[in-house]
Design an enzyme around this catalytic site. Structure first.
Site, PDB file in Angstrom:
ATOM      1  NE  ARG A  85     -32.774  51.849  20.614  1.00 40.73           N
ATOM      2  CZ  ARG A  85     -31.804  50.945  20.736  1.00 40.73           C
ATOM      3  NH1 ARG A  85     -31.434  50.527  21.937  1.00 40.73           N
ATOM      4  NH2 ARG A  85     -31.215  50.451  19.665  1.00 40.73           N
ATOM      5  NE  ARG A  93     -21.696  48.519  20.015  1.00 45.56           N
ATOM      6  CZ  ARG A  93     -21.121  47.364  20.334  1.00 45.56           C
ATOM      7  NH1 ARG A  93     -19.859  47.344  20.727  1.00 45.56           N
ATOM      8  NH2 ARG A  93     -21.802  46.228  20.289  1.00 45.56           N
ATOM      9  CG  ASP A  95     -23.122  47.982  16.685  1.00 46.03           C
ATOM     10  OD1 ASP A  95     -23.797  49.035  16.705  1.00 46.03           O
ATOM     11  OD2 ASP A  95     -23.597  46.865  16.977  1.00 46.03           O
ATOM     12  NE  ARG A 123     -28.701  38.120  14.574  1.00 42.07           N
ATOM     13  CZ  ARG A 123     -28.485  39.351  15.006  1.00 42.07           C
ATOM     14  NH1 ARG A 123     -27.962  39.552  16.207  1.00 42.07           N
ATOM     15  NH2 ARG A 123     -28.774  40.396  14.228  1.00 42.07           N
ATOM     16  CE  LYS A 165     -27.310  48.301  24.715  1.00 44.38           C
ATOM     17  NZ  LYS A 165     -28.527  47.564  25.057  1.00 44.38           N
ATOM     18  CE  LYS A 179     -24.819  43.918  22.624  1.00 46.68           C
ATOM     19  NZ  LYS A 179     -25.896  44.330  21.680  1.00 46.68           N
ATOM     20  CB  SER A 180     -24.603  39.941  17.502  1.00 47.58           C
ATOM     21  OG  SER A 180     -24.406  41.321  17.615  1.00 47.58           O
ATOM     22  CE  LYS A 230     -27.029  50.790  15.643  1.00 42.55           C
ATOM     23  NZ  LYS A 230     -27.103  49.321  15.513  1.00 42.55           N
TER      24      LYS A 230
END
Length: 415
Positions: free
Chosen positions: A97, A371, A295, A26, A396, A21-22, A322
């Site tokens: 957030r 998570r 994470d 990007r 997610k 996902k990261s 988070k």
């Protein structure tokens, strides 16, 4: 919705992990800034990436990024350098957030951004037209996603971008990951010293790109290997690169002293893989600073507790902003399983080995946090039956998590 999990007696399984996902989020932003046509290959199919693709392609407003923190931060910078006015909104939790540090930085560069509801928090109304660039100073100890968001727009600014990071720099591997992807797409961007990053005003070029699989997702399979009583257990995970720029690739070294051995190899199709097997636990206590891999914190907190291994983990300050306050959530949920955790300074969690009574039929709340669900599921190797509330939150980042557990022999019953 609630599910009940029962662990398999034997654990021998091969699975294809989701794409990172990261990296996906990007790569999508940089691809759009480069004016590319064909999307990168092996893009993640998780919720956070879905909303990113939708936001970059939809023409109507407002843009709802649901619970995707990376999308909110990256798109805030992206729409600042593109023409038009866009409103970014999300879930109730997203509106809690903070994003003020990023907004202030973008405003300093000349961006026109308004808070639609509460000062310092989404939703945001962004009027594009930021073009100059220049120098910025911002704290490095809040969220690396603010820094990554700014860095990625640097190449399209007339003066480029120079960042000075003050205080402790947390999650540096995520910043390094951003810089690597930027260079892969033709940008010139690098650390000039420990606190300064310079991005030259050199535009991206469209580049074919393949996204590797997710080391963060791998951590839950490492946890399963650590907790299973099957001494002959074997797990093979595909698409994981030994030289990965993902910060969470550190998971393989971190699990070595607590009973999991990693072997890197390529399968018959040339796909890089890892093979996990059990080995003796080589420590009586685990201490680690998670400032670069926040994470992974939930995975290790839960794993060590289930192994009866006292621990002290630091560098957890970003966990409070988070998907939920992960420090508070871990304390509440492990207390249900009889493990009293201790918090210190808003950035530390520890367990001294003390045990309390386990609540009957413990049901783990997930707090809209993927998570939490994935880290607590392997507890069923230790607790005969574990219940997970709102298990759908895994979409997610790892939509097929429960399917993969079923394929591995877990019994999962919807209640």
């Amino acid at each position: 919705m609630q599910i009940r999990l029962t662990a398999p007696l034997h654990l021998r399984h091969k699975t294809i992990l989701p794409a990172s996902k990261s990296i996906s989020n990007r790569a999508l932003i940089i691809h759009a800034l480069a004016g590319g046509k064909d999307l990168p290959k092996n893009v993640s199919d998780c919720d956070d990436t879905f909303v990113m693709v939708r936001a970059l392609t939809q023409t109507d407003d407002p843009i709802d990024i649901m619970a995707a923190g990376t999308a909110m931060r990256f798109l805030s910078a992206y729409w600042s350098v593109n023409e038009g006015t866009h409103t970014l909104t999300g879930t109730a939790r997203m509106k809690q957030r903070p994003i003020g540090i990023l907004v202030n930085a973008l405003r300093t560069l000349g961006a026109q951004i308004e808070y639609v509801e509460t000062e310092g928090y989404p939703p945001l109304r962004i009027s594009g037209g930021l073009h100059e660039g220049g120098r910025l100073s911002l704290p490095g100890d809040v969220s690396s996603q603010y820094i990554s968001a700014l860095l990625m727009i640097g190449p399209v600014l007339r003066k480029g971008l120079e960042l000075e990071l003050t205080g402790q720099v947390i999650s540096r591997p995520y910043i390094d990951l951003t810089l690597k992807l930027m260079k892969d797409f033709g940008a010139q961007a690098e650390w000039t010293d420990e606190r300064h990053i310079k991005v030259e005003p050199q535009p991206y070029r469209p580049t074919p790109y393949y996204i590797e699989n997710d080391w963060s997702a791998a951590s839950y399979w490492y946890e399963m290997m650590a907790l299973t009583p099957d001494k002959d257990a074997e797990i093979v995970l595909t698409g994981l690169f030994a030289d990965s720029a993902q910060g969470d690739s550190a998971v393989h070294g971190l699990f070595e002293p607590i009973g999991v051995h990693t072997e890197f190899f390529c399968d018959d199709d040339g796909m890089p893989c890892v093979r996990l097997t059990k080995q003796p636990i080589a420590t009586e206590r685990l201490e680690y600073d998670f400032v670069n891999q926040p994470d992974l914190a939930q995975t290790f907190v839960v794993t060590c507790a289930m192994l009866g291994l006292p621990f002290r983990f630091t560098g957890l300050q970003s966990l409070k902003i988070k998907e939920t306050d992960r420090i508070s959530a871990l304390i509440r949920e492990l207390d249900k399983l009889g493990y009293p955790l201790h918090e210190a300074c808003g950035s530390e969690l520890s367990w001294d080995g003390q045990r309390n009574e386990v609540r009957p039929h413990p049901a783990i709340d997930t707090y809209e946090d993927h998570r939490m669900a994935m880290a607590f599921a392997p507890c069923c190797f230790v607790v005969p039956e574990i219940y997970i509330n709102h298990p759908q939150v895994v979409s997610k980042s790892y939509p097929h998590y429960w399917d993969h557990l079923k394929e591995a022999g877990f019994e999962i019953t919807a209640l």
